[in-house]
Write an enzyme that holds these catalytic residues in place. Structure first.
Site, PDB file in Angstrom:
ATOM      1  N   LYS A   1       0.814  -1.214   0.000  1.00 37.37           N
ATOM      2  CA  LYS A   1       0.000   0.000   0.000  1.00 37.37           C
ATOM      3  C   LYS A   1       0.844   1.259   0.000  1.00 37.37           C
ATOM      4  O   LYS A   1       0.433   2.292  -0.521  1.00 37.37           O
ATOM      5  CB  LYS A   1      -0.970   0.003   1.195  1.00 37.37           C
ATOM      6  CG  LYS A   1      -2.076  -1.013   1.019  1.00 37.37           C
ATOM      7  CD  LYS A   1      -3.205  -0.818   2.002  1.00 37.37           C
ATOM      8  CE  LYS A   1      -4.298  -1.843   1.769  1.00 37.37           C
ATOM      9  NZ  LYS A   1      -5.310  -1.844   2.807  1.00 37.37           N
TER      10      LYS A   1
ATOM     11  N   LYS B   1      -5.485 -10.554  -6.569  1.00 36.44           N
ATOM     12  CA  LYS B   1      -6.727 -10.848  -5.832  1.00 36.44           C
ATOM     13  C   LYS B   1      -7.785  -9.786  -6.165  1.00 36.44           C
ATOM     14  O   LYS B   1      -7.436  -8.654  -6.535  1.00 36.44           O
ATOM     15  CB  LYS B   1      -6.462 -10.883  -4.319  1.00 36.44           C
ATOM     16  CG  LYS B   1      -6.124  -9.537  -3.731  1.00 36.44           C
ATOM     17  CD  LYS B   1      -6.100  -9.543  -2.211  1.00 36.44           C
ATOM     18  CE  LYS B   1      -5.761  -8.131  -1.736  1.00 36.44           C
ATOM     19  NZ  LYS B   1      -5.652  -7.951  -0.333  1.00 36.44           N
TER      20      LYS B   1
ATOM     21  N   LYS C   1     -10.960  -4.102  -3.213  1.00 37.02           N
ATOM     22  CA  LYS C   1     -11.642  -2.808  -3.295  1.00 37.02           C
ATOM     23  C   LYS C   1     -10.725  -1.757  -3.895  1.00 37.02           C
ATOM     24  O   LYS C   1     -11.130  -0.938  -4.691  1.00 37.02           O
ATOM     25  CB  LYS C   1     -12.037  -2.353  -1.878  1.00 37.02           C
ATOM     26  CG  LYS C   1     -13.153  -3.129  -1.271  1.00 37.02           C
ATOM     27  CD  LYS C   1     -13.438  -2.676   0.153  1.00 37.02           C
ATOM     28  CE  LYS C   1     -12.724  -3.562   1.155  1.00 37.02           C
ATOM     29  NZ  LYS C   1     -13.454  -3.787   2.409  1.00 37.02           N
TER      30      LYS C   1
HETATM   31  P1  TYM Z   1     -10.959  -6.160   4.502  1.00 33.41           P
HETATM   32  O1  TYM Z   1     -12.007  -5.189   4.883  1.00 33.41           O
HETATM   33  O2  TYM Z   1      -9.964  -5.769   3.460  1.00 33.41           O
HETATM   34  O3  TYM Z   1     -11.594  -7.521   4.036  1.00 33.41           O
HETATM   35  C1  TYM Z   1     -12.551  -8.216   4.821  1.00 33.41           C
HETATM   36  C2  TYM Z   1     -12.298  -9.709   4.710  1.00 33.41           C
HETATM   37  O4  TYM Z   1     -12.374 -10.128   3.339  1.00 33.41           O
HETATM   38  C3  TYM Z   1     -11.236 -10.917   3.021  1.00 33.41           C
HETATM   39  N1  TYM Z   1     -10.915 -10.729   1.594  1.00 33.41           N
HETATM   40  C4  TYM Z   1     -10.732 -11.732   0.721  1.00 33.41           C
HETATM   41  N2  TYM Z   1     -10.786 -13.064   0.864  1.00 33.41           N
HETATM   42  C5  TYM Z   1     -10.567 -13.816  -0.249  1.00 33.41           C
HETATM   43  N3  TYM Z   1     -10.308 -13.273  -1.475  1.00 33.41           N
HETATM   44  C6  TYM Z   1     -10.236 -11.946  -1.655  1.00 33.41           C
HETATM   45  N4  TYM Z   1      -9.997 -11.433  -2.857  1.00 33.41           N
HETATM   46  C7  TYM Z   1     -10.455 -11.094  -0.526  1.00 33.41           C
HETATM   47  N5  TYM Z   1     -10.474  -9.753  -0.351  1.00 33.41           N
HETATM   48  C8  TYM Z   1     -10.758  -9.539   0.948  1.00 33.41           C
HETATM   49  C9  TYM Z   1     -10.137 -10.386   3.925  1.00 33.41           C
HETATM   50  O5  TYM Z   1      -9.104 -11.337   4.075  1.00 33.41           O
HETATM   51  C10 TYM Z   1     -10.889 -10.103   5.194  1.00 33.41           C
HETATM   52  O6  TYM Z   1     -10.978 -11.278   5.983  1.00 33.41           O
HETATM   53  N6  TYM Z   1      -7.578  -5.840   8.146  1.00 33.41           N
HETATM   54  C11 TYM Z   1      -8.874  -6.390   7.823  1.00 33.41           C
HETATM   55  C12 TYM Z   1      -9.993  -5.876   8.721  1.00 33.41           C
HETATM   56  C13 TYM Z   1      -9.729  -6.104  10.171  1.00 33.41           C
HETATM   57  C14 TYM Z   1      -9.749  -7.362  10.859  1.00 33.41           C
HETATM   58  C15 TYM Z   1      -9.475  -7.055  12.211  1.00 33.41           C
HETATM   59  C16 TYM Z   1      -9.965  -8.667  10.455  1.00 33.41           C
HETATM   60  C17 TYM Z   1      -9.454  -5.135  11.094  1.00 33.41           C
HETATM   61  N7  TYM Z   1      -9.298  -5.707  12.305  1.00 33.41           N
HETATM   62  C18 TYM Z   1      -9.407  -8.051  13.181  1.00 33.41           C
HETATM   63  C19 TYM Z   1      -9.893  -9.673  11.430  1.00 33.41           C
HETATM   64  C20 TYM Z   1      -9.620  -9.354  12.763  1.00 33.41           C
HETATM   65  C21 TYM Z   1      -9.213  -5.944   6.401  1.00 33.41           C
HETATM   66  O7  TYM Z   1      -8.719  -4.991   5.907  1.00 33.41           O
HETATM   67  O8  TYM Z   1     -10.173  -6.657   5.810  1.00 33.41           O
END
Ligand code: TYM
Length: 338
Positions: free
Chosen positions: A117, A200, A203
């Site tokens: 990022k 992948k 967003k």
């Molecule tokens: P975020 O908001 O980017 O994504 C939410 C969840 O979706 C999963 N994900 C995917 N899984 C498979 N293929 C993909 N292309 C794909 N894109 C997104 C992510 O792995 C995620 O599980 N840092 C985290 C949010 C967070 C969090 C936490 C998660 C903040 N605190 C504590 C678990 C525990 C995030 O940015 O997810």
């Protein structure tokens, strides 16, 4: 005999877009729905994380509500699960500060998501929040002492850091945190961009035609499936190295219908990509149409959604405040007078 308390499950998702996409759903939130039966569930909307990159304050609150509505529409039951907003619990930022003090600069800088990022505009102009993002994530998790954290593959490294920090704290002070385990489903751990299956679905990184949003017009989603990048032969076969585009579509097809990949490959033997994509487009439309309707229905009653989030925050606070009190005590902070 008194019932044993259930082990906990916890996860979060950022409100950084107007809709969740299929990567979020198949990689993570679908597992949240199934795990809520066997665990004490905590699911939250990570709005503190959402401001680590430039964001639009006019959209953040509404996107947070839309995120909550989508979780309920996909089957997270607010009676069983605590659904809450991260910024409603100051404990998250407070524990993050403690963990910041346990993390080395090098350790934070090595996180691949930070490297990716910050690469865009150069590390020097990335926010410190982007650097410490995984430490806030560790705090989110450790406050609830969960057994499992259901996420996609891209979060594995953050979970490893979380375990390291938990171990460090437990060792340096006193055993306080449970070591959480990632819950990552191999089949759907990484859903790929429909236009660029080397990456992948994401967003921030995908073009609009590479990403299927759950709240897109169903006809738009169908079109995106039909124009997904495949390859120059026409054999429907699962081969992630040679045929990543087709394999990704097979993964989505199988996850949405419950049919095995082998069954699908046999069913499309001798047929071309046109039939295969056309059928998958229909499957996707059938899935998103009721989901979208339900989400919009929930969004009409903003007061009810806010009440769900309030109730969720209360359940979460009961757990988080106790953990934080233990942490402060173990760190030796002078207790404030009542
Ligand atoms: P975020 O908001 O980017 O994504 C939410 C969840 O979706 C999963 N994900 C995917 N899984 C498979 N293929 C993909 N292309 C794909 N894109 C997104 C992510 O792995 C995620 O599980 N840092 C985290 C949010 C967070 C969090 C936490 C998660 C903040 N605190 C504590 C678990 C525990 C995030 O940015 O997810």
């Amino acid at each position: 005999m008194a019932d044993q308390p259930l082990p906990r499950v916890l996860s979060g998702i950022q409100p950084t877009a107007d809709s969740f996409h299929f990567g979020n759903y198949l990689g993570a939130t679908r597992q949240w729905v199934t795990l809520q039966d066997e665990f004490e569930p905590f699911f939250f909307i990570a709005d503190l994380h959402a401001i680590s990159v430039e964001h639009d304050p006019k959209k953040l609150g509404e996107r947070t509500r839309v995120a909550a509505a989508q979780l309920i529409a996909m089957g997270i039951d607010p009676e069983r699960s605590a659904i809450f907003v991260q910024s409603h619990l100051p404990e998250h930022a407070e524990l993050a500060w403690v963990l910041n003090s346990l993390t080395s600069f090098g350790e934070a800088r090595r996180m691949t998501q930070f490297k990716d990022k910050s690469a865009k505009d150069g590390e020097g102009s990335a926010s410190v929040g982007l650097l410490t993002y995984p430490i806030l994530q560790a705090a989110d998790i450790l406050l609830y002492r969960p057994q499992y954290v259901p996420v996609g593959e891209d979060q594995r490294q953050h979970l490893e850091l979380t375990r390291d920090l938990a171990q460090r704290f437990n060792h340096r002070y006193k055993k306080t945190f449970r070591l959480p385990e990632p819950f990552i489903l191999k089949e759907t751990a990484k859903i790929l961009d429909l236009q660029n299956p080397a990456k992948k679905m994401s967003k921030s990184g995908s073009s609009p035609s590479g990403i299927i949003d759950l709240l897109d017009e169903p006809t738009v989603s169908a079109k995106k499936i039909r124009s997904a990048v495949t390859d120059s032969d026409s054999v429907v076969r699962f081969d992630e190295a040679e045929k990543p585009g087709v394999s990704n579509l097979l993964t989505i097809y199988s996850a949405l219908t419950g049919r095995t990949i082998e069954d699908l490959v046999t069913a499309y033997d001798g047929k071309g990509y046109g039939d295969f994509k056309g059928d998958l487009a229909e499957v996707v439309v059938e899935f998103v149409t009721p989901f979208r309707d339900r989400t919009h229905e929930l969004l009409e009653d903003g007061d009810r959604l806010d009440a769900v989030l309030h109730h969720g925050a209360e359940k979460a606070r009961a757990v988080a405040s106790r953990t934080l009190a233990d942490v402060y005590e173990r760190l030796g902070f002078l207790k404030a007078r009542d």
